[in-house]
Motif scaffolding. Structure first.
Motif, PDB file in Angstrom:
ATOM      1  N   GLN A 169      57.677  69.750   0.293  1.00 30.40           N
ATOM      2  CA  GLN A 169      57.917  70.214  -1.004  1.00 30.40           C
ATOM      3  C   GLN A 169      56.674  71.447  -1.218  1.00 30.40           C
ATOM      4  OE1 GLN A 169      60.212  69.711  -3.142  1.00 30.40           O
ATOM      5  NE2 GLN A 169      61.142  68.529  -1.653  1.00 30.40           N
ATOM      6  N   LEU A 170      55.349  70.895  -0.580  1.00 27.31           N
ATOM      7  CA  LEU A 170      54.173  71.771  -0.683  1.00 27.31           C
ATOM      8  C   LEU A 170      54.752  73.274  -0.023  1.00 27.31           C
ATOM      9  CD1 LEU A 170      51.537  72.497  -1.387  1.00 27.31           C
ATOM     10  CD2 LEU A 170      50.806  71.439   0.710  1.00 27.31           C
ATOM     11  N   TRP A 171      55.274  73.075   0.997  1.00 26.28           N
ATOM     12  CA  TRP A 171      55.535  74.461   1.841  1.00 26.28           C
ATOM     13  C   TRP A 171      56.786  75.021   1.154  1.00 26.28           C
ATOM     14  CZ3 TRP A 171      54.390  77.394   5.598  1.00 26.28           C
ATOM     15  CH2 TRP A 171      55.435  78.455   6.341  1.00 26.28           C
ATOM     16  N   ALA A 172      57.697  74.485   0.408  1.00 26.78           N
ATOM     17  CA  ALA A 172      58.794  75.015  -0.094  1.00 26.78           C
ATOM     18  C   ALA A 172      58.111  75.903  -1.619  1.00 26.78           C
ATOM     19  CB  ALA A 172      59.778  74.021  -0.832  1.00 26.78           C
ATOM     20  N   PHE A 173      57.069  75.426  -2.066  1.00 29.78           N
ATOM     21  CA  PHE A 173      56.533  75.804  -3.052  1.00 29.78           C
ATOM     22  C   PHE A 173      55.799  77.202  -2.831  1.00 29.78           C
ATOM     23  CE2 PHE A 173      52.848  76.486  -6.086  1.00 29.78           C
ATOM     24  CZ  PHE A 173      53.745  76.722  -7.617  1.00 29.78           C
ATOM     25  N   LEU A 174      55.172  77.208  -1.649  1.00 30.99           N
ATOM     26  CA  LEU A 174      54.125  78.259  -1.283  1.00 30.99           C
ATOM     27  C   LEU A 174      54.893  79.486  -0.286  1.00 30.99           C
ATOM     28  CD1 LEU A 174      50.937  76.404   0.107  1.00 30.99           C
ATOM     29  CD2 LEU A 174      51.318  77.447  -2.085  1.00 30.99           C
ATOM     30  N   ALA A 175      55.912  79.043   0.200  1.00 30.23           N
ATOM     31  CA  ALA A 175      56.808  79.693   1.206  1.00 30.23           C
ATOM     32  C   ALA A 175      57.089  81.191   0.533  1.00 30.23           C
ATOM     33  CB  ALA A 175      57.789  79.145   1.729  1.00 30.23           C
ATOM     34  N   PRO A 176      57.771  81.057  -0.565  1.00 24.21           N
ATOM     35  CA  PRO A 176      58.251  82.354  -1.118  1.00 24.21           C
ATOM     36  C   PRO A 176      57.300  83.473  -1.531  1.00 24.21           C
ATOM     37  CG  PRO A 176      59.059  80.531  -2.492  1.00 24.21           C
ATOM     38  CD  PRO A 176      58.235  79.991  -1.581  1.00 24.21           C
ATOM     39  N   GLY A 177      56.029  83.102  -1.374  1.00 24.77           N
ATOM     40  CA  GLY A 177      54.897  84.185  -1.732  1.00 24.77           C
ATOM     41  C   GLY A 177      54.338  84.440  -0.065  1.00 24.77           C
ATOM     42  N   LEU A 178      54.998  83.913   0.790  1.00 28.29           N
ATOM     43  CA  LEU A 178      54.218  84.295   2.115  1.00 28.29           C
ATOM     44  C   LEU A 178      55.120  85.351   2.958  1.00 28.29           C
ATOM     45  CD1 LEU A 178      53.342  80.683   3.554  1.00 28.29           C
ATOM     46  CD2 LEU A 178      51.775  82.326   2.219  1.00 28.29           C
ATOM     47  N   THR A 179      54.703  86.225   3.978  1.00 28.65           N
ATOM     48  CA  THR A 179      55.136  87.218   4.695  1.00 28.65           C
ATOM     49  C   THR A 179      55.859  86.095   5.729  1.00 28.65           C
ATOM     50  OG1 THR A 179      53.270  87.360   6.205  1.00 28.65           O
ATOM     51  CG2 THR A 179      53.802  88.822   4.139  1.00 28.65           C
ATOM     52  N   ARG A 180      56.972  86.952   6.512  1.00 26.56           N
ATOM     53  CA  ARG A 180      57.695  86.063   7.691  1.00 26.56           C
ATOM     54  C   ARG A 180      56.441  85.883   8.753  1.00 26.56           C
ATOM     55  NH1 ARG A 180      59.617  87.603  12.711  1.00 26.56           N
ATOM     56  NH2 ARG A 180      61.461  86.507  13.560  1.00 26.56           N
ATOM     57  N   ARG A 181      55.634  86.531   9.064  1.00 25.37           N
ATOM     58  CA  ARG A 181      54.393  86.090  10.019  1.00 25.37           C
ATOM     59  C   ARG A 181      53.843  84.829   9.522  1.00 25.37           C
ATOM     60  NH1 ARG A 181      50.828  90.501  12.885  1.00 25.37           N
ATOM     61  NH2 ARG A 181      52.978  91.007  13.707  1.00 25.37           N
ATOM     62  N   GLU A 182      53.347  84.889   8.108  1.00 32.03           N
ATOM     63  CA  GLU A 182      52.509  83.747   7.866  1.00 32.03           C
ATOM     64  C   GLU A 182      53.473  82.351   7.669  1.00 32.03           C
ATOM     65  OE1 GLU A 182      49.650  86.342   4.842  1.00 32.03           O
ATOM     66  OE2 GLU A 182      51.583  85.615   3.889  1.00 32.03           O
ATOM     67  N   PHE A 237      44.714  83.652  14.682  1.00 28.27           N
ATOM     68  CA  PHE A 237      46.038  84.367  14.339  1.00 28.27           C
ATOM     69  C   PHE A 237      46.293  85.185  13.169  1.00 28.27           C
ATOM     70  CE2 PHE A 237      49.355  82.317  17.251  1.00 28.27           C
ATOM     71  CZ  PHE A 237      48.625  82.027  18.263  1.00 28.27           C
ATOM     72  N   ILE A 238      45.391  84.485  12.186  1.00 30.63           N
ATOM     73  CA  ILE A 238      45.360  85.646  10.886  1.00 30.63           C
ATOM     74  C   ILE A 238      44.312  86.391  10.849  1.00 30.63           C
ATOM     75  CG2 ILE A 238      46.635  83.752   9.670  1.00 30.63           C
ATOM     76  CD1 ILE A 238      43.814  82.920   8.394  1.00 30.63           C
ATOM     77  N   GLY A 239      43.738  86.623  11.944  1.00 28.52           N
ATOM     78  CA  GLY A 239      42.663  87.533  12.088  1.00 28.52           C
ATOM     79  C   GLY A 239      41.160  87.323  11.365  1.00 28.52           C
ATOM     80  N   VAL A 240      41.023  86.192  11.213  1.00 25.20           N
ATOM     81  CA  VAL A 240      39.723  85.868  10.764  1.00 25.20           C
ATOM     82  C   VAL A 240      38.683  85.777  11.825  1.00 25.20           C
ATOM     83  CG1 VAL A 240      38.429  84.207   9.557  1.00 25.20           C
ATOM     84  CG2 VAL A 240      40.623  84.821   8.809  1.00 25.20           C
ATOM     85  N   LEU A 241      38.992  85.095  12.938  1.00 32.70           N
ATOM     86  CA  LEU A 241      38.207  85.000  14.121  1.00 32.70           C
ATOM     87  C   LEU A 241      38.978  85.229  15.529  1.00 32.70           C
ATOM     88  CD1 LEU A 241      36.922  81.029  13.650  1.00 32.70           C
ATOM     89  CD2 LEU A 241      35.527  83.215  13.631  1.00 32.70           C
TER      90      LEU A 241
END
Length: 271
Positions: free
Chosen positions: A100-113, A189-193
């Protein structure tokens, strides 16, 4: 027809603040229902779980010492069982509320995210459970050591709620400790480190892991500390290897892209 009209007027699928709040309320309701249903199973399993958690106290009592869990008010037994049932319910219902947490956040994420998020959860959940199990393995040694600081002639009476809070915090702390290497990989993977940055800090990382294991397992023998420290060190270097391989692949791809324009690119310096 109304839904189709809204879709035509909003081709990008964006939602208003009110629609976001409605969606969040729906996700929270589904998660709450799953946890409530999980508490039914947790209530049934709680006597067995409590028997396993209190075993270190029973082992101290078997040595001849007066060691018991003392309920100091009439509702303590019920409250303790409810707390255990809730803890079990959160674990049992974790696939539901995580989805449910993932389903709420996923629409705002890119495919890679989205791919990174799925990979993080797929690795973090079993590592957390493995860490909690490692914490369970060292729990008896911790209880025996802490009990040894009290004079043998004194009774060792424990409040059940206090003891349950102690065991749950220990299991959660060790479980989170096992998940930290996965977090390092995600940040890479997201480029921070950069992987090189993680590798440079290996001495500090090992020192922190040993200190964490020593604090979490204040046992007289060093085996309890090794049970926690060795897997965490291995997971750390696995995370370093994955990050370095990922950086190498990214650097090659960027070099190929720059070469198309006749430019040279030096790999990024480790931050």
């Amino acid at each position: 027809m109304a839904t189709q009209g809204r879709r035509r007027r909003n081709p990008e699928g964006r939602m208003s603040l009110g629609e976001h709040l409605v969606e969040l309320r729906k996700r929270l309701m589904i998660s709450a229902i799953a946890i409530v249903l999980g508490m039914i199973a947790g209530w049934v399993l709680s006597p067995w779980v409590w028997t396993m958690l209190r075993r270190p106290i029973d082992e101290i009592g078997d040595t001849g010492r007066d060691a018991i869990l003392a309920y100091n008010d009439i509702s303590s037994g019920f409250d303790t069982r409810m707390q255990i049932a809730l803890f079990i319910a959160v674990l049992i219902a974790s696939p539901v509320w995580l989805y449910q947490l993932w389903a709420f956040l996923a629409p705002g994420l890119t495919r890679r995210e989205k791919l990174y998020g799925v990979g993080f959860l797929a690795a973090a959940v079993p590592l957390f459970l493995g860490g909690a199990y490692a914490g369970w393995l060292v729990l008896p040694n911790i209880v025996r050591l802490l009990a040894s600081f009290q004079p043998e002639n004194d009774a060792f009476y424990l409040n059940p709620r206090t003891y349950l809070d102690f065991t749950i915090r220990l299991l959660l702390a060790v479980g989170v400790g096992f998940v930290m290497p996965v977090l390092l990989v995600l940040l890479n993977f997201i480029g921070v480190l950069r992987g090189a940055s993680i590798l440079k800090a290996w001495r500090v990382a090992i020192l922190v892991i040993i200190l964490f294991a020593a604090i979490a397992t204040p046992a007289a023998d060093v085996w309890s500390m090794f049970i926690l420290a060795v897997p965490m060190v291995v997971l750390y270097f696995i995370a370093v290897a994955i990050a370095l391989l990922h950086d190498r692949r990214v650097d090659k791809r960027r070099a190929a892209e720059f070469s198309e324009y006749g430019l040279d690119q030096t790999p990024e310096e480790a931050v």
